[in-house]
Enzyme design. Structure first.
Site, short mmCIF file in Angstrom:
data_model
loop_
_atom_site.label_atom_id
_atom_site.label_comp_id
_atom_site.label_asym_id
_atom_site.label_seq_id
_atom_site.Cartn_x
_atom_site.Cartn_y
_atom_site.Cartn_z
N TYR A 132 0.92 -1.05 0.04
CA TYR A 132 -0.09 0.44 -0.03
C TYR A 132 0.95 1.02 -0.41
CZ TYR A 132 0.57 0.00 5.63
OH TYR A 132 1.43 -0.16 6.64
N CYS A 133 1.80 0.96 0.24
CA CYS A 133 3.13 2.51 0.27
C CYS A 133 3.93 2.29 -1.25
CB CYS A 133 3.86 2.51 1.39
SG CYS A 133 4.85 3.46 2.17
N ARG B 17 7.10 14.84 14.52
CA ARG B 17 7.34 13.55 13.83
C ARG B 17 8.38 13.60 13.12
NH1 ARG B 17 4.86 9.17 15.47
NH2 ARG B 17 3.42 10.72 16.74
N SER C 173 4.73 0.94 13.54
CA SER C 173 3.55 0.15 11.51
C SER C 173 3.79 -1.02 11.97
CB SER C 173 4.70 1.11 10.55
OG SER C 173 3.59 1.84 10.62
N LYS D 263 1.82 3.61 20.38
CA LYS D 263 1.14 3.66 19.30
C LYS D 263 0.66 2.65 18.26
CE LYS D 263 -0.90 7.73 19.72
NZ LYS D 263 -1.09 9.88 19.51
N ASP E 151 -13.20 -25.63 -33.40
CA ASP E 151 -13.67 -25.60 -35.08
C ASP E 151 -13.27 -26.95 -35.48
OD1 ASP E 151 -14.41 -24.27 -37.86
OD2 ASP E 151 -11.89 -24.99 -38.08
#
Length: 624
Positions: free
Chosen positions: A80-81, A117, A172, A209, A593
């Site tokens: 996604y990045c 940040r 992440s 986080k 055919d």
């Protein structure tokens, strides 16, 4: 003395120390620290920076938060990045030095920034990251230095960063399954990330986080597991809606909305409690009573938080970016290296901030409005069906229909797109309004009508819904992808198809009794010829010089079926999947055919790519 220039087409805006903005011809002019933008240059008087708070935009938003990318490099390759073809890195000499980073940070802190940040790329692969943190922490007036990292190097480096003054930490992590981590990031390292999170807890970071990008079909089944992590650990797990960026081939079907995630969690924890929103916060926070940690949702797509945005971004090469979704950037690096004073730099920053749009850089994002209803929780699978239905509808709809009752409920005056006739998209973005006017709204707007039961659509030049489609240009017209920049490499593709002949035709094929002769030989030849003529049959395919084509027909007596297999090889800039698929398709048709005189009850099925190797996107093998 000139200290800035924004180049836009044939004209440029030239800033002077006296604070005037002039127009001058820029055709052929040298691009001095250009602001990259597609917007027109406006003749306007210079706006003096506010003495009270310089970093205030025209909507009254005060910017106290600066995100600084200290490197473009990353040791992961998340889908996604990172685009599958990778990114072109800026030469090292064009990147900000540690001294320049601190110098510009000092400027922003003096202007009112209280939080910085550090981001990337991956900030922990920059050798001098600890020194940068230490020097930033010495800036008077800066209350917080934080960092967002993928966590691979965190356990090893965090003690020194903690000693240097790093105050807050975001890690992440998109999955709790090591094998899935390797799939998402195209690299190993899950155990290192988990070790880094535990090290952060050990060193006293509360909360740590954890940022989790939720993608349908990838990790939405782990949402409950992530929430469970907060029961005994001081974690703030933040679920992020999948967002579109250049190169990540964003698809709305992959997005799981905030409301859907919340509903899923409440099924397990019905007592989930909403926490008060932080000032200028981007997340909606919740807590399970009795848990040590908490969870939050970052709703960039379904419920944007632009009205309270207080963020500015500084890229690794020194460009100031006032909105994550915008393409406009102004180079502070070039101004700094050209000898601009702090006052000059602040004027550049203030001018950029004053140009910040109300939301999403003035763009209409693909799902804007569709998920903003406070009354309805939309589910993406249903949304996909509705969108397909929507794209096939005319431009006026009656209120109260199934369409308006489900798809447009809560829609805040914006829709996605509508197609024109003749098989091509005529309008990229449309404004959807009803004739019901809000109090004080003008009666002469072009989008309103006297008929209260109709919904009308007007064209709105607001970007490209299908910008991620490489075979469409900005006007929606088909185009051939430019592969001139790609490197030639060995390519191979294998495709298969099945021809179910029925008992009679199958028996005659196996015994050589077909009236037309050797059907197998004819099918092989047809597949071989078709592979070489793929670019003549498929409009947007490139002409690929094939090194070899192998066509094989195998009988499956139990089902009276013939399995057709084609393998194509080439050394080329693009793959040969289409050559293999065309080869098996035409070979199957030729076999049909040759056998149709015996039986018309013949079925061609299971035309599929089995595998491909080579190319920047890596290998593919179909799971049987």
């Amino acid at each position: 003395m000139l200290w800035g220039r924004r180049v836009v087409g044939p004209v440029c805006a030239v800033f002077t120390q006296r604070g005037r903005v002039h127009r001058s011809c820029a055709r052929g002019a040298e691009k001095t620290w250009a602001m990259h933008s597609n917007s027109d240059v406006e003749d306007m008087p210079f706006r003096q920076t506010s003495k009270e708070f310089p970093l205030t935009d025209t909507f009254g938003r005060k910017h106290t938060y600066l995100r600084v990318s200290i490197t473009e490099k990353c040791n992961l390759r998340c889908h996604y990045c990172m685009p599958t073809e990778g990114v072109q890195l800026t030469p090292k000499a064009s990147l900000l030095t540690s001294h320049e980073i601190v110098t510009l940070a000092r400027l922003f802190v003096k202007a009112g920034v209280t939080k910085i940040r550090l981001t990337g790329g991956e900030p922990l692969i920059r050798p001098d990251v600890t020194s940068i943190v230490e020097n930033l922490c010495k800036l008077e007036g800066l209350s917080t230095v934080a960092m967002t990292t993928n966590g691979v190097n965190l356990a090893r480096m965090l003690p020194s960063l903690k000693h240097a003054g790093l105050g807050h930490l975001n890690v992440s992590l998109d999955t709790l399954v090591p094998q899935k981590f390797e799939f998402i990031s195209r690299r190993k390292g899950w155990h290192k990330v988990m070790e880094g999170i535990e090290k952060a807890i050990e060193l006293g970071y509360k909360p740590v986080k954890v940022n989790c990008v939720v993608m349908r079909g990838v990790n939405e089944d782990e949402i409950v597991d992530f929430v469970s992590m907060t029961s005994e650990r001081p974690l703030d797990v933040r679920f992020i809606e999948y967002m579109p960026f250049d190169g990540n081939r964003w698809n709305f079907k992959k997005m799981v909305s905030y409301q859907e995630m919340l509903d899923l969690i409440k099924q397990r924890w019905p007592n989930l409690t909403r926490l008060p929103d932080e000032e200028n916060g981007t997340s909606k926070a919740y807590k399970i009573p009795g848990s040590v940690g908490q969870i939050a949702f970052i709703t960039s797509m379904s419920q944007h938080f632009c009205s309270s945005c207080n963020r500015l971004r500084l890229t690794a090469d020194g460009n100031l970016k006032v909105c994550l979704f915008g393409s406009s950037e102004v180079s502070l690096r070039d101004a700094l290296r050209s000898g601009a004073s702090e006052e000059d730099l602040l004027v550049i920053v203030d001018a950029a901030v004053k140009k910040k749009k109300k939301q999403h850089a003035g763009k209409v994002l693909p799902l804007r409005g569709l998920l903003e209803s406070n009354a309805t929780s939309f589910r993406t699978p249903f949304l996909g069906t509705s969108l397909l239905h929507f794209l096939q509808m005319p431009a006026v709809y009656k209120k109260g229909s199934d369409f308006t009752g489900h798809f447009l409920r809560g829609l805040q005056y914006e829709a996605i797109a509508t197609p024109g006739g003749h098989g091509r998209l005529l309008s990229r973005k449309l404004l959807c309004t009803t004739s019901q006017k809000k109090e004080g709204e003008s009666n002469n707007t072009s989008q309103t009508t006297a008929k209260d039961n109709n919904i009308y659509f007007d064209k709105r030049a607001a970007g490209d819904l299908f910008g991620e489609l490489t075979h469409l240009d900005e006007h929606g017209q088909a185009r051939m992808v430019d592969v001139s920049s790609k490197v030639e490499s060995e390519r191979c593709a294998v495709a298969q198809a099945r021809v179910q002949l029925g008992e009679t035709a199958f028996l005659k094929l196996c015994t050589g009794g077909l009236p037309k002769g050797d059907a197998v030989a004819v099918a092989r030849l047809a597949g071989l010829m078709a592979a070489k003529r793929t670019c003549d049959l498929i409009p947007l395919c490139h002409s690929v010089p094939l090194n070899s084509v192998h066509i094989q027909l195998t009988t499956e007596p139990n089902t009276h079926t013939v399995l057709v297999t084609a393998e194509c090889q080439a050394c080329a800039r693009t793959g040969v999947e289409m050559e293999a698929l065309v080869a098996v398709s035409v070979a199957a048709l030729a076999l049909y055919d040759m056998c149709k005189a015996v039986s018309r009850d013949i079925v061609i099925r299971d035309v599929q790519l089995c595998k491909k190797t080579g190319g920047q996107r890596g290998d593919y093998h179909r799971m049987s």
